[in-house]
Write a protein that holds these residues in place. Structure first.
Motif, PDB file in Angstrom:
ATOM      1  N   GLN A   1      27.493 -18.443 -41.298  1.00 19.31           N
ATOM      2  CA  GLN A   1      26.397 -19.004 -42.090  1.00 19.31           C
ATOM      3  C   GLN A   1      25.138 -18.190 -41.853  1.00 19.31           C
ATOM      4  O   GLN A   1      24.893 -17.695 -40.753  1.00 19.31           O
ATOM      5  CB  GLN A   1      26.152 -20.472 -41.736  1.00 19.31           C
TER       6      GLN A   1
ATOM      7  N   ARG B   1      27.186 -25.409 -41.987  1.00 23.67           N
ATOM      8  CA  ARG B   1      28.165 -25.341 -43.077  1.00 23.67           C
ATOM      9  C   ARG B   1      29.468 -26.045 -42.737  1.00 23.67           C
ATOM     10  O   ARG B   1      30.119 -26.618 -43.599  1.00 23.67           O
ATOM     11  CB  ARG B   1      28.426 -23.873 -43.418  1.00 23.67           C
ATOM     12  N   ASN B   2      29.847 -25.998 -41.473  1.00 21.64           N
ATOM     13  CA  ASN B   2      31.102 -26.623 -41.073  1.00 21.64           C
ATOM     14  C   ASN B   2      31.026 -27.032 -39.606  1.00 21.64           C
ATOM     15  O   ASN B   2      30.010 -26.844 -38.932  1.00 21.64           O
ATOM     16  CB  ASN B   2      32.292 -25.680 -41.337  1.00 21.64           C
TER      17      ASN B   2
ATOM     18  N   THR C   1      33.299 -34.632 -41.839  1.00 22.40           N
ATOM     19  CA  THR C   1      32.640 -34.656 -40.535  1.00 22.40           C
ATOM     20  C   THR C   1      31.149 -34.686 -40.820  1.00 22.40           C
ATOM     21  O   THR C   1      30.694 -34.217 -41.864  1.00 22.40           O
ATOM     22  CB  THR C   1      33.011 -33.444 -39.670  1.00 22.40           C
TER      23      THR C   1
ATOM     24  N   MET D   1      29.799 -32.687 -43.981  1.00 22.39           N
ATOM     25  CA  MET D   1      30.572 -31.471 -44.195  1.00 22.39           C
ATOM     26  C   MET D   1      32.014 -31.831 -44.525  1.00 22.39           C
ATOM     27  O   MET D   1      32.527 -32.843 -44.024  1.00 22.39           O
ATOM     28  CB  MET D   1      30.552 -30.595 -42.934  1.00 22.39           C
TER      29      MET D   1
ATOM     30  N   GLN E   1      35.903 -32.141 -44.231  1.00 25.38           N
ATOM     31  CA  GLN E   1      36.821 -32.082 -43.098  1.00 25.38           C
ATOM     32  C   GLN E   1      37.702 -30.850 -43.241  1.00 25.38           C
ATOM     33  O   GLN E   1      38.225 -30.564 -44.317  1.00 25.38           O
ATOM     34  CB  GLN E   1      37.713 -33.337 -43.076  1.00 25.38           C
ATOM     35  N   LYS E   2      37.840 -30.101 -42.161  1.00 18.60           N
ATOM     36  CA  LYS E   2      38.693 -28.916 -42.194  1.00 18.60           C
ATOM     37  C   LYS E   2      40.120 -29.311 -42.514  1.00 18.60           C
ATOM     38  O   LYS E   2      40.657 -30.271 -41.972  1.00 18.60           O
ATOM     39  CB  LYS E   2      38.641 -28.201 -40.840  1.00 18.60           C
TER      40      LYS E   2
END
Length: 374
Positions: free
Chosen positions: A214, A226-227, A279, A360, A362-363
């Protein structure tokens, strides 16, 4: 007028890189990331010091290409005219301070110009001292003078303040700030100190495993990672999992815990679909402390587990109501805690501004119960 430094690099060995950033004239960009994230390798690549047969991409300053792998351009370090301040100074121990700077300046720089540079950096009277006779802050200033003596098109600083004490660091901060008012040179600094990046940089570049995660202003990146990995790298402790629900235009609801134990109003930036597992993080500076029982919207009731006084603020570990497995960590006003009679075992309420909550996606493949930040 100096040109903008533009970097877009890929590399396989000795350090994997997949990084891109830009730095305008007079701008200071901080490269931030954990040890081994590629910060120094990226800086050395810009200077032409990274020895790698697999380096690909482009480095340019204005219209001048320093590296263009497609066109076969790869200027030597001498041709790039980058001023480099190394982490441990890399001064020649057998040379005086003046000789160290003069060696980098070359034969065309007059003694008067070098004297002016020494005066500007507060080094007058120290010209004949060798590095071992200088303090850490003085050595750092000599290293900076050496970098500036080349009239650099780009100034690169690798952990420039890590080896000096706090007073010297503050003095060097001021010197760097003063330089920015007189030099229209792109400046790139490597640092692992998040507070330092916040204080000095116009923009930060978050790196991990050689990859740019980022880029943005410190205020934006630190408040809106960003995550989950970026959140972890910028030191955000209050990082949780939940579910997002769309409501009226521009607003949404965040649910947290089994059976939607906690419901919080959030801003909907129209980037996440209704019902998505997310998240989320909360910016502590946008949280107000209330007495238990206070009637406010967007309130999280918590029990104080631990309260460590740190002068004007206290580091508090809080357990949210109905979520005994979760922990919220905040720096709260010691005076306000005292006025509310707050102490371990007591309950209080946190009024959380909707804009303080950053959501954000979720992965993919990560558990919905806990955020996967690794």
């Amino acid at each position: 007028m100096m040109g903008t430094l533009e970097v877009d690099l890929q590399n396989a060995t000795p350090m994997r890189l997949n990084a891109a950033f830009a730095c305008a004239p007079g701008e200071l960009v901080a490269l931030v990331g954990p040890s081994g994230s590629g910060k120094t390798s990226l800086l050395r690549a810009v200077a032409g010091l990274l020895k790698s047969k697999t380096l690909r991409g482009r480095i340019s300053v204005g219209s001048e290409a320093w590296l263009d792998s497609e066109r076969g351009v790869n200027l030597s370090p001498q041709q790039r005219h980058a001023g480099f301040v190394f982490q441990h100074y890399a001064l020649f121990p057998h040379l005086s301070a003046l000789e160290n700077v003069a060696l980098a300046a070359g034969p065309d720089r007059s003694g008067a110009l070098l004297a002016a540079l020494f005066k500007r950096l507060g080094l007058s009277g120290l010209e004949e001292r060798r590095p071992a006779q200088l303090s850490g802050g003085q050595q750092q200033r000599v290293a900076l003078a050496r970098a500036l003596a080349r009239d650099p098109k780009v100034l690169l600083l690798d952990e420039p303040f890590s080896a000096v004490d706090a007073p010297a660091r503050q003095s060097l901060y001021r010197e760097l700030a003063a330089l920015r008012h007189t030099l229209s040179t792109p400046m790139v600094v490597v640092t692992h100190d998040l507070a330092e990046a916040r204080r000095l940089a116009d923009r930060v570049v978050i790196l991990d495993a050689g990859e740019t995660l980022q880029t943005g202003t410190p205020a934006h990146v630190f408040a809106s990672p960003r995550n989950a990995r970026v959140a972890e790298l910028v030191g955000i402790h209050n990082h949780f999992a939940g579910r997002f629900h769309k409501q009226e235009l521009g607003w949404g609801r965040l649910t947290w815990g089994d059976g939607d134990a906690v419901r919080l109003r959030v801003v909907d930036k129209n980037r996440i679909v209704d019902g998505a597992v997310v998240t989320w993080v909360v910016a502590g500076e946008k949280v107000d402390l209330l007495a238990d029982g206070a009637a406010e919207r967007n309130v999280l009731r918590c029990r104080i587990l631990e309260q460590l006084a740190l002068g004007e603020t206290s580091l508090c570990t809080l357990e949210p109501e109905h979520l005994p497995q979760e922990r919220v960590t905040l720096n709260l006003s010691t005076a306000q805690l005292r006025s509310l009679g707050a102490e371990p075992g007591r309950w209080l309420r946190l009024a959380i501004a909707p804009e303080a909550i950053h959501i954000m996606p979720q992965k993919e493949g990560a558990s919905a119960d806990r955020p996967q930040a690794k």
